[in-house]
Scaffold this active site. Sequence first.
Site, PDB file in Angstrom:
ATOM      1  N   TRP A 348       0.835  -1.194   0.000  1.00 26.11           N
ATOM      2  CA  TRP A 348       0.000   0.000   0.000  1.00 26.11           C
ATOM      3  C   TRP A 348       0.872   1.246   0.000  1.00 26.11           C
ATOM      4  O   TRP A 348       0.557   2.247  -0.658  1.00 26.11           O
ATOM      5  CB  TRP A 348      -0.915  -0.007   1.241  1.00 26.11           C
ATOM      6  N   HIS A 349       1.997   1.173   0.719  1.00 24.22           N
ATOM      7  CA  HIS A 349       2.859   2.347   0.800  1.00 24.22           C
ATOM      8  C   HIS A 349       3.564   2.642  -0.517  1.00 24.22           C
ATOM      9  O   HIS A 349       3.905   3.787  -0.795  1.00 24.22           O
ATOM     10  CB  HIS A 349       3.895   2.178   1.911  1.00 24.22           C
ATOM     11  N   GLY A 350       3.810   1.634  -1.315  1.00 29.27           N
ATOM     12  CA  GLY A 350       4.477   1.895  -2.589  1.00 29.27           C
ATOM     13  C   GLY A 350       4.620   0.634  -3.404  1.00 29.27           C
ATOM     14  O   GLY A 350       4.769  -0.457  -2.855  1.00 29.27           O
TER      15      GLY A 350
END
Lengths: 520, 324
Positions: A348-350
């Site tokens: 989700w963060h990257g």
Amino acid sequence: MLFNSYEFIFAFLPIVLAGFYALGRRSPTWAVRWLILASVFFYAWWRPFNLLILAPSILINLIVARTLRRLGDTPGRGTASAWLLAAGIGFNLAFLGYFKYRNFFLGSVNDALGTTFVLTHLILPLGISFVTFQKIAFLIDVHARRIEKFSIQDYCLFVLFFPQLIAGPIVHYRELMPQFRKATCRFDANDVSVALTLFFMGLFKKVVLADGIAPAVSAIYDQAANGATIALVPAWLAAIGFTLQIYFDFSGYSDMAIGAARFFGVRLPPNFDSPLRATNIIDFWLRWHMTLTRFLTAYVYNPLLLTLTRRRLAKGLPPVGGRRTTPGAFFNLLVFPTMLTMLLSGLWHGAGYLFVVWGGLHGAYLSINHAWRLFGPRVKPASRALAVAGTAAAFLLTFLSVTVAMVFFRSETWGAAERIVSGLTGAHGFTNSVLRARDAMVLGRWVVGLLFVALALPNTMRLLDRYEPALGIQPRPGETRLDVPVSWAPSPVWTVALAALAAVAIVRLSGPSEFLYWQF
Amino acid sequence: MAVPGRGMGASRPAVYIAFLLTTVAVAALYSIRADGAFACQANGYGPDRYLAYCNVDGYGEYDHGALWFDLEPKARTAARQADVVFLGNSRQQFAFSTSATADWFKAQSMPYYLLGFSENERYHFEEQVMHRIGVQPAAYVINVDGFFEESESVSASLVMHDDDARGRIDRKRVWQQLHQPVCTAAPAVCGRAYAIFRSRDTGAWKRAGVMSGGKKATSEDAAVEEERVDRQSTSARIMLGRLPVLPECTILTFVPTVDGRRATAAAIAEAVGRDFIAPSLDGLLTFDGSHLDEPSAERWSAAFFEEAGPRIAKCLAARPRASS
């Protein structure tokens, strides 16, 4: 538009507030419509084309939500409702996947199978990860009948409300909308003074503290990315420096978001609670990006755990049961859902392997923490000194674990992460030319100063706890010696102190700035 | 909700808000004056000139993004219509931003455009800018002063690779619309930081204020650096091969500077088989230890056109003209 920009602080926000309060005197409904319009403008400012991407997604979610509500009212349509919910979630994930993970997926396929899929540069719509999570949570809540009634206007306000639009906190419909229904939409000096305080404290954290340390930290990471070997001192300064940078960056931005919402009389949920003071990794995740933790726990971890537990029980296998937990139960019901949730958190963060590694490391940390709680020794410290030493050791271990994981979060390439991590072990000597003595002193001073602020001083929520700065924040005992006597009030002393902080932050606004979370 | 108190601890939300907002407003004005466009003077603006650079953190470079993102349509049109395009770094820009250059092209009735950039810009960025603008000159003049190195400046890197750069650069354009009238009407309000203005019509630069460094005489490093020659001639061959003009219509030059690598530049020109025209004059001075001062730039550019002028005119004559 970013909160830490001239156009937001000196044009957008004053105009929106003036319009909101003026319209609020005549009709709260018009004030809310004005707020939706302003939020659309806020979103379109950076790239108007983003609206064309967001609008159909909002419309489809609205149709799905309304159908879910109708199905919920019809007895015997549970299966249809569940399928529609799955389709709605699938649509949102596909939407996010296309923009955020398409190239990552195709690149991985190319790497693994030697294919030659063309990777096109897609510009990520602003705040797509936050907006998508909020829309998914909304659909689940409608399906579960936690939301009974909503209008198009309500839904648009919930999704687009600009203070939380691009970087959270991730809000539930049932937290936000009841507040708007009760809001007077008029100027309230108490709310505005709290809002200004939160906003400018956040701005200070972002543009003075986070952006202040950023160039020195980036210089070392850039050299690692360019192939330089990193010695012990620069590696640790860079690793700790980045941990502090991202904390002040994101918690500062969250404070600004919470402050911006308060201008409208709305309290957002808290997002940070001095996470670097945590003495175990479970505690860390209860204090770091709290609304993401809450979302992942409620919508990924818990449903998964529930399903797995039911399956085990159906097979006659034991569940997790304190110290009598079997290795099978531990791995199936704790390690597996924890690892999966944290790997998803990483993704989700990257869209990159290094984010997956970061998530995987935290999954491993959490699993070890669970194992320690279940199977670890339960010895009461013989003296107060030993208890303090134990807490200090636990704090240190947690802080260092978080710091090491952050290296993977920050590094541009696997090679860069490897070089920093091997530097942390001292494999390349104590110090080297990557960091000149003078620069090491500058970065060292930054690190010590920011550690003091993060670990010893009260955080913004604690300072304003008498005014419920965020949802559910109530006065509580301080965690550190400096926590206890300090509490904010719109008094002459605080007026001067805040004015000084705000002035420094405004002067620093024109400096270079990177906001680490704004495209997440 | 307000918590009562006494003396210095008394809660007065209205006073708090008023004082805080006043402080913020004053801080903003100070910041814009000390660290924004208002730190620079406005005497370089003209009917066709924009503020390309203001030497403060809050403004810095506008030029790269202005042309990359087409924020100055008049400049793009002028560059596209130019018969001769000059490429290179800031030394090239100052050296040809002269009356001698303007007069020579006026006499030939030829439009020209100086498409060089600051920060020692190299071919990688400038070639892409030319492509985006759609330049179609009859001849190119290139300052071979590190131009064929395989790298790009920080500003070029930002505008080419940072998705957020356009917004930031565009804000600088908006600031100019405020800076120009205010600082023209009341110069005392504005600062004296070093600034560069670019002509939209010819790309010529005009500077305001001074940079540190002081006047220094130009000098040359006579040694040929073989490694540089090998490295740059490889990329030069590729880049020059892509230019849609006859080989003799690409003129390589070297603008004098302090410790200039003229011999290396000449060797690169020889290695790629292009003419090298770079007059050597005595008594040239730089205003900051790097860029030719105005009298020197006038002398040097006049000498350049004396030597290169016939070649440029021939290139233009040889080019087939579109029938009108």
